[in-house]
Design an enzyme around this catalytic site. Structure first.
Site, short mmCIF file in Angstrom:
data_model
loop_
_atom_site.label_atom_id
_atom_site.label_comp_id
_atom_site.label_asym_id
_atom_site.label_seq_id
_atom_site.Cartn_x
_atom_site.Cartn_y
_atom_site.Cartn_z
N ILE A 67 0.84 -1.20 0.00
CA ILE A 67 0.00 0.00 0.00
C ILE A 67 0.87 1.25 0.00
O ILE A 67 2.00 1.23 0.49
CB ILE A 67 -0.96 -0.02 1.21
CG1 ILE A 67 -1.94 1.18 1.17
CG2 ILE A 67 -0.21 -0.12 2.53
CD1 ILE A 67 -3.07 1.10 2.19
N CYS A 68 0.33 2.33 -0.56
CA CYS A 68 0.94 3.65 -0.53
C CYS A 68 2.20 3.70 -1.41
O CYS A 68 2.13 3.50 -2.60
CB CYS A 68 1.21 4.07 0.91
SG CYS A 68 1.60 5.81 1.16
N ALA A 69 3.36 3.93 -0.81
CA ALA A 69 4.61 3.95 -1.57
C ALA A 69 5.21 2.56 -1.73
O ALA A 69 6.07 2.35 -2.58
CB ALA A 69 5.62 4.87 -0.89
#
Length: 181
Positions: free
Chosen positions: A102-104
């Site tokens: 998730i995210c980066a």
């Protein structure tokens, strides 16, 4: 029930890591938090320290079936620099086991070439690092054995999708209702 390993590096995004662990455990899914440091205490991007269940070097991944990478910076960068983790991710992918980021953190999967011709999502601004992916702006994207999430505000969506994949729609709905979502 499938067992999950969630990896922690200094600078991890606390919401993504802790909400995911919490929601999976509410669904009675066994989760181990694993530090990639030489110690169990890991400090998040917003100076929240947590104690991991295990240290990577001491962990046994033989009964783990799902790997989860929370984002955050520089946490995702640290995960991406940890060669033993990348080797484990490649092994899991080769075996068709589930991998989530998730995210980066999808940058780790992109750098390994695991997103080639797959749909994926990530925190805005990291799309170029998802080498070979067809990036889309959805909250959570599942393509084959890879699940990607967009960012901290969507950690519940990400974790609930993992619950659905691991334990089924009924369990996801029970957990979601218990959270008043």
């Amino acid at each position: 029930m499938k067992k999950v390993a969630l990896f922690l590096a200094n600078g991890f995004e606390e919401i993504e890591a802790l909400a995911t662990v919490d929601i999976l455990r509410r669904a009675q899914i066994p989760v181990e938090t694993v530090s990639i440091l030489n110690e169990k205490t890991v400090t998040g991007a917003h100076n929240v320290s947590v104690i991991a269940d295990k240290i990577f070097q001491e962990a046994d991944f033989s009964d783990i079936e799902v790997l989860v990478l929370p984002g955050g910076m520089p946490g995702a960068k640290h995960l991406n620099e940890y060669e033993a983790l990348k080797e484990l991710i490649i092994k899991f992918n080769d075996e068709g086991k589930q991998i989530a980021a998730i995210c980066a953190a999808p940058i780790v999967l992109g750098g390994l070439g695991l997103l080639n011709d797959k749909r994926a999502t990530c925190y805005p601004g990291f799309e170029a690092e998802l080498t070979g992916a067809k990036t889309i702006g959805e909250n959570v994207v599942v393509d084959g054995n890879i699940t990607t999430g967009r960012g901290p505000g969507l950690a519940f969506d990400f974790a609930l999708r993992l619950v659905e994949q691991i334990a089924g729609l009924k369990t996801k709905q029970e957990v979601q209702n218990g959270l008043l979502l």
